[in-house]
Design an enzyme around this catalytic site. Structure first.
Site, mmCIF file in Angstrom:
data_model
loop_
_atom_site.group_PDB
_atom_site.id
_atom_site.type_symbol
_atom_site.label_atom_id
_atom_site.label_comp_id
_atom_site.label_asym_id
_atom_site.label_seq_id
_atom_site.Cartn_x
_atom_site.Cartn_y
_atom_site.Cartn_z
ATOM 1 N N GLY A 12 0.806 -1.221 0.000
ATOM 2 C CA GLY A 12 0.000 0.000 0.000
ATOM 3 C C GLY A 12 0.835 1.265 0.000
ATOM 4 N N ASP A 13 0.141 2.391 -0.176
ATOM 5 C CA ASP A 13 0.777 3.709 -0.174
ATOM 6 C C ASP A 13 1.812 3.872 -1.282
ATOM 7 O OD1 ASP A 13 -0.648 4.245 2.239
ATOM 8 O OD2 ASP A 13 0.877 3.112 3.323
ATOM 9 N N LYS A 16 -0.682 5.403 -5.734
ATOM 10 C CA LYS A 16 -1.619 5.041 -6.807
ATOM 11 C C LYS A 16 -2.474 6.237 -7.220
ATOM 12 C CE LYS A 16 -3.173 1.788 -4.073
ATOM 13 N NZ LYS A 16 -2.163 1.580 -3.029
ATOM 14 N N GLY A 40 -5.851 6.077 1.746
ATOM 15 C CA GLY A 40 -5.620 7.517 1.788
ATOM 16 C C GLY A 40 -4.876 7.920 0.538
ATOM 17 N N HIS A 41 -5.497 8.717 -0.270
ATOM 18 C CA HIS A 41 -4.837 9.181 -1.488
ATOM 19 C C HIS A 41 -4.585 10.678 -1.400
ATOM 20 C CE1 HIS A 41 -6.619 5.602 -3.899
ATOM 21 N NE2 HIS A 41 -5.513 5.302 -3.304
ATOM 22 N N GLN A 224 -5.320 -0.007 -0.858
ATOM 23 C CA GLN A 224 -4.395 -0.979 -0.273
ATOM 24 C C GLN A 224 -3.541 -1.570 -1.408
ATOM 25 O OE1 GLN A 224 -7.943 -1.309 0.884
ATOM 26 N NE2 GLN A 224 -7.168 0.404 2.053
ATOM 27 N N GLY A 302 -1.478 8.794 10.217
ATOM 28 C CA GLY A 302 -0.326 9.600 10.630
ATOM 29 C C GLY A 302 0.818 8.774 11.189
HETATM 30 P P1 IMP Z 1 -7.383 -2.668 7.978
HETATM 31 O O1 IMP Z 1 -7.548 -2.599 6.492
HETATM 32 O O2 IMP Z 1 -7.663 -1.371 8.677
HETATM 33 O O3 IMP Z 1 -8.151 -3.816 8.585
HETATM 34 O O4 IMP Z 1 -5.843 -2.978 8.285
HETATM 35 C C1 IMP Z 1 -5.237 -4.206 7.910
HETATM 36 C C2 IMP Z 1 -3.783 -3.996 7.469
HETATM 37 O O5 IMP Z 1 -3.783 -3.293 6.241
HETATM 38 C C3 IMP Z 1 -2.969 -3.142 8.444
HETATM 39 O O6 IMP Z 1 -1.634 -3.597 8.413
HETATM 40 C C4 IMP Z 1 -3.051 -1.750 7.854
HETATM 41 O O7 IMP Z 1 -1.963 -0.951 8.235
HETATM 42 C C5 IMP Z 1 -3.002 -2.100 6.363
HETATM 43 N N1 IMP Z 1 -3.642 -1.078 5.526
HETATM 44 C C6 IMP Z 1 -4.954 -0.856 5.350
HETATM 45 N N2 IMP Z 1 -5.164 0.148 4.489
HETATM 46 C C7 IMP Z 1 -3.953 0.557 4.080
HETATM 47 C C8 IMP Z 1 -3.515 1.558 3.160
HETATM 48 O O8 IMP Z 1 -4.280 2.257 2.506
HETATM 49 N N3 IMP Z 1 -2.175 1.674 3.027
HETATM 50 C C9 IMP Z 1 -1.303 0.885 3.684
HETATM 51 N N4 IMP Z 1 -1.662 -0.056 4.541
HETATM 52 C C10 IMP Z 1 -2.979 -0.221 4.744
#
Ligand code: IMP
Length: 428
Positions: A12-13, A16, A40-41, A224, A302
């Site tokens: 992720g991050d 995109k 988060g975009h 993600q 954050g």
């Molecule tokens: P959840 O999606 O909040 O259930 O988190 C599950 C895992 O996915 C955790 O390790 C989060 O940090 C990671 N995660 C969820 N959304 C993102 C994202 O947009 N970017 C990076 N990691 C994410």
């Protein structure tokens, strides 16, 4: 008839939103297909920075229709806040945003359960974003979820809330010693979003299929990324949806034959938020330097992101799984901060060498990276607009990654501004 999917190849991050923004210039439609406001975009337009968590980042492009697909989980309060925040800054949203009536809602009890679950896991926690994502998808699969369309049938809404709360209230009261949730309170909370949602509710899949049949361009924006995929990622340290390519068809309601272009996005290095294996993670001063240069702090929570070198085993695994047709490398400029650049080209696992990303969780936890070291470039590359403008060492880096992954590069970002990118032709 062209749908393009932009998805992340790591955890992720990857930027995109940035890649989507560049491609959205040609698209009439931009849609989300999975996840929720855990994403988060950040998109920059001139001096303005827009942060969106739920609404597709394509919304900042005038005239583009944005869709939140059936595969997304929607927190209506967050949706309302994002619509209002964007409109306050002059972005017209209500007439251009469509939300699928089949999308499931995130309710306050999901968020509370998410945080209880994480606490209960202690050191084995997933490190979720605490947005209620997992519990909302659990309810969807267990067939006790509340969907966007339920807001428009009060009778059904109350019946479904009652069913959803039966077991949950027993958990809140019996296990956590907390007050139960009230059906009436939740019903009126949800009904308060009727006015917001009513012009937006739609069959977004049908809308996108019609657009594709008319020859319009549709862009699907992944949230993600592949290694957080519930099936293919580093389970259990994953999210609860399918950000990889199969999820795009299911979550947007588009058949695979429309998907012409699949753009896999990777940073020039790797980051991860939350817990779970990360073989190329850096714990030293180089990692700190990359974190600072790349401003690697979560858009949603954050949290400082974990930082490491680019992991080719992971990227190649994801590239093959998704059948990517193009590669995008983001944040290449961040690597200007280091003297030499490393790329992971293999793992040592308990004395064995491998160049495959392991399926076994135990192997991945024990994997030690084997690096290829390339010279750094240590100069400002933010002004480069063609590959030939890049310093030789940077050209060598991107050329090596492109050859290893085996698909053409379509974009390299060299700075945070919209125009700070090398965009290569992606085909008709
Ligand atoms: P959840 O999606 O909040 O259930 O988190 C599950 C895992 O996915 C955790 O390790 C989060 O940090 C990671 N995660 C969820 N959304 C993102 C994202 O947009 N970017 C990076 N990691 C994410």
């Amino acid at each position: 008839m062209t749908a393009t999917v932009v998805l992340g190849l790591a955890w992720g991050d990857e930027g995109k939103g940035r890649v989507c923004d560049a491609l959205a210039a040609d698209a009439g439609y931009v849609g989300r297909y999975s996840g929720g406001n855990n994403a988060g975009h950040t998109v920059r337009v001139g001096d303005e920075e827009f942060k969106v968590h739920l609404i597709p980042s394509g919304i900042v492009r005038e005239g583009v229709i944005c869709t939140i697909g059936n595969g997304v989980v929607v927190n209506p309060q967050v949706l309302e806040q994002e619509v209002e925040a964007l409109e306050k800054r002059g972005v017209e949203v209500r007439s251009r945003l469509k939300v699928d009536g089949r999308a499931h809602l995130i309710l306050p009890y999901h968020i509370r359960l998410d945080s209880h679950r994480e606490k209960a896991l202690g050191k084995a926690k997933i490190g979720t974003t605490n947005r209620g994502i997992g519990p909302a998808y659990e309810d969807k699969v267990s067939r006790v979820g509340i969907r966007v369309q339920d807001i428009f049938d009060e009778g059904i809404l109350r019946t479904k809330l009652k069913a959803a709360l039966r077991e949950k209230n027993a958990i809140f009261e019996g296990i956590y010693g907390e007050e139960p949730f009230e059906v009436e309170e939740l019903a009126s909370y949800l009904l308060s979003f009727r006015d917001l949602l009513s012009p937006m509710v739609d069959d977004t899949g049908a809308r996108l299929r019609r657009a594709l049949d008319r020859g319009e361009q549709v862009l699907l924006e992944g949230a993600q990324a592949t290694l957080l995929d519930n099936d293919h990622g580093t389970y259990p340290f994953v999210t609860s949806s399918n950000p990889s390519i199969g999820g795009a068809c299911v979550g947007a309601g588009i058949p695979p034959r429309y998907l012409d272009r699949i753009v896999g996005v990777t940073k020039a290095y790797t980051t991860r938020v939350g817990d779970g294996p990360f073989p190329t993670e850096l714990f030293d001063e180089t990692g700190d330097r990359i974190r600072e240069a790349g401003n690697e702090y979560g858009t949603t929570t954050g949290r400082p992101r974990r930082v490491g070198w680019l992991d080719l085993l992971a990227i190649k695994f994801s590239a093959r799984l998704n059948g990517i047709t193009h590669l995008a490398i983001t944040l290449l400029d961040v690597l200007s901060a280091v003297e030499e650049v490393k790329i992971c080209v293999g793992y040592e696992v308990e004395g064995r060498s491998t160049d495959e990303f392991p399926m076994s969780q135990t192997d991945l936890h024990h994997a030690r990276p084997v690096y290829k070291t390339l010279p750094g470039w240590q100069e400002d590359i933010t002004g480069c607009r063609m590959r030939g403008d890049l310093p030789e060492a940077a050209q060598e880096f991107v050329g090596f990654v492109e050859a290893e992954v085996g698909v053409p590069l379509c974009m390299i970002s060299v700075g945070p501004e919209r125009e700070q990118a090398i965009v290569e032709k992606i085909g008709a």
